[in-house]
Write a protein that holds these residues in place. Structure first.
Motif, short mmCIF file in Angstrom:
data_model
loop_
_atom_site.label_atom_id
_atom_site.label_comp_id
_atom_site.label_asym_id
_atom_site.label_seq_id
_atom_site.Cartn_x
_atom_site.Cartn_y
_atom_site.Cartn_z
N PHE A 114 0.85 -1.19 0.00
CA PHE A 114 0.00 0.00 0.00
C PHE A 114 0.88 1.24 0.00
O PHE A 114 2.05 1.19 0.35
CB PHE A 114 -0.95 0.01 1.21
CG PHE A 114 -0.24 0.07 2.54
CD1 PHE A 114 0.14 1.28 3.11
CD2 PHE A 114 0.06 -1.10 3.24
CE1 PHE A 114 0.79 1.33 4.33
CE2 PHE A 114 0.71 -1.06 4.46
CZ PHE A 114 1.08 0.15 5.01
N THR A 115 0.29 2.34 -0.41
CA THR A 115 0.90 3.64 -0.21
C THR A 115 0.17 4.28 0.96
O THR A 115 -0.95 3.86 1.31
CB THR A 115 0.81 4.53 -1.47
OG1 THR A 115 -0.56 4.66 -1.83
CG2 THR A 115 1.59 3.93 -2.62
N SER A 116 0.78 5.27 1.57
CA SER A 116 0.13 5.90 2.72
C SER A 116 0.25 7.41 2.63
O SER A 116 1.11 7.95 1.94
CB SER A 116 0.74 5.40 4.03
OG SER A 116 2.10 5.75 4.10
N MET A 117 -0.64 8.06 3.36
CA MET A 117 -0.68 9.50 3.37
C MET A 117 -1.17 9.97 4.74
O MET A 117 -2.18 9.47 5.23
CB MET A 117 -1.63 9.99 2.28
CG MET A 117 -1.76 11.48 2.18
SD MET A 117 -2.81 11.98 0.78
CE MET A 117 -4.40 11.40 1.30
N MET A 118 -0.42 10.88 5.34
CA MET A 118 -0.85 11.48 6.61
C MET A 118 -1.88 12.56 6.29
O MET A 118 -1.77 13.26 5.29
CB MET A 118 0.32 12.12 7.35
CG MET A 118 1.31 11.14 7.93
SD MET A 118 0.64 10.07 9.24
CE MET A 118 0.25 11.25 10.52
N GLY A 119 -2.86 12.69 7.16
CA GLY A 119 -3.85 13.75 7.01
C GLY A 119 -3.24 15.10 7.35
O GLY A 119 -2.28 15.18 8.11
N MET A 149 -4.04 7.49 5.99
CA MET A 149 -4.78 6.65 5.06
C MET A 149 -3.81 5.66 4.43
O MET A 149 -2.75 6.04 3.95
CB MET A 149 -5.43 7.51 3.97
CG MET A 149 -6.23 6.68 2.97
SD MET A 149 -6.89 7.66 1.59
CE MET A 149 -8.03 8.73 2.45
N LEU A 150 -4.20 4.37 4.47
CA LEU A 150 -3.45 3.31 3.80
C LEU A 150 -4.22 2.98 2.53
O LEU A 150 -5.41 2.68 2.59
CB LEU A 150 -3.36 2.06 4.69
CG LEU A 150 -2.95 2.27 6.15
CD1 LEU A 150 -2.95 0.92 6.88
CD2 LEU A 150 -1.61 2.94 6.25
N MET A 151 -3.53 3.04 1.39
CA MET A 151 -4.20 2.85 0.10
C MET A 151 -3.57 1.67 -0.64
O MET A 151 -2.51 1.82 -1.26
CB MET A 151 -4.10 4.12 -0.72
CG MET A 151 -4.79 5.30 -0.05
SD MET A 151 -4.24 6.92 -0.64
CE MET A 151 -2.57 6.99 -0.06
#
Length: 127
Positions: A80-85, A92-94
Motif C-alpha cells: 500500500f501507499t500511505s498519506m498522513m492527514g 490513510m493506507l491505500m
C-alpha cells in the motif's frame, strides 16, 4: 502565608497539567473499516488518532490473515501507499487494488508529542 499558599497551589496545578500532558499517548480512536467489522469494497483503510502523531515515527502494516476456503493461511503482506492527514491526526493506507475477500489485520505504531511510541492492531473482514 497566603502568598505562599497561592504559590504552592499554582505549582501543584502546573505540575498536574504537565503530568497529564506527559501521560497522554497516541491512541487509535477510530478506523474505517472499524475493528471487527465485516465490509465490502475496501479501497483504503483510514486511521484516526487522539492527537497529532509525528509522521516520521508512523509505521503500519496491512496483512491478509485469512482467506476463504484456506484454513491455514499464512499472513500475507499487502502493499500500500500511505498519506498522513493535514491535521496530523489521521493516516490513510491505500492498497494498489481493492482488497479481496478475506480477513485483514492492521498493525500500527507511532509517537505523539511525548515521543513515546505506542501501537496496537485490529482486524476486519472483507466479504
Amino acid at each position: 502565608m497566603r502568598k505562599t499558599l497561592v504559590a504552592f497551589s499554582l505549582a501543584v496545578l502546573s505540575l498536574t497539567a504537565l503530568s497529564d500532558t506527559a501521560l497522554a499517548h497516541a491512541k487509535l480512536v477510530s478506523s474505517a473499516p472499524a475493528a471487527n467489522a465485516t465490509v465490502s469494497n475496501v479501497t483504503s483503510v483510514n486511521l484516526q488518532f487522539n492527537e497529532r502523531v509525528i509522521a516520521s515515527t508512523m509505521k503500519a502494516e496491512l496483512l491478509m490473515i485469512g482467506m476463504p476456503g484456506m484454513s491455514d493461511h499464512a499472513p500475507m503482506k499487502i502493499a500500500f501507499t500511505s498519506m498522513m492527514g493535514k491535521d496530523g491526526k489521521s493516516m490513510m493506507l491505500m492498497p494498489k487494488k481493492a482488497l479481496s475477500p478475506g480477513t485483514y489485520k492492521v498493525i500500527w505504531s507511532a509517537a505523539g508529542a511525548d515521543t513515546h511510541r505506542m501501537g496496537s492492531e485490529f482486524s476486519f473482514t472483507v466479504k
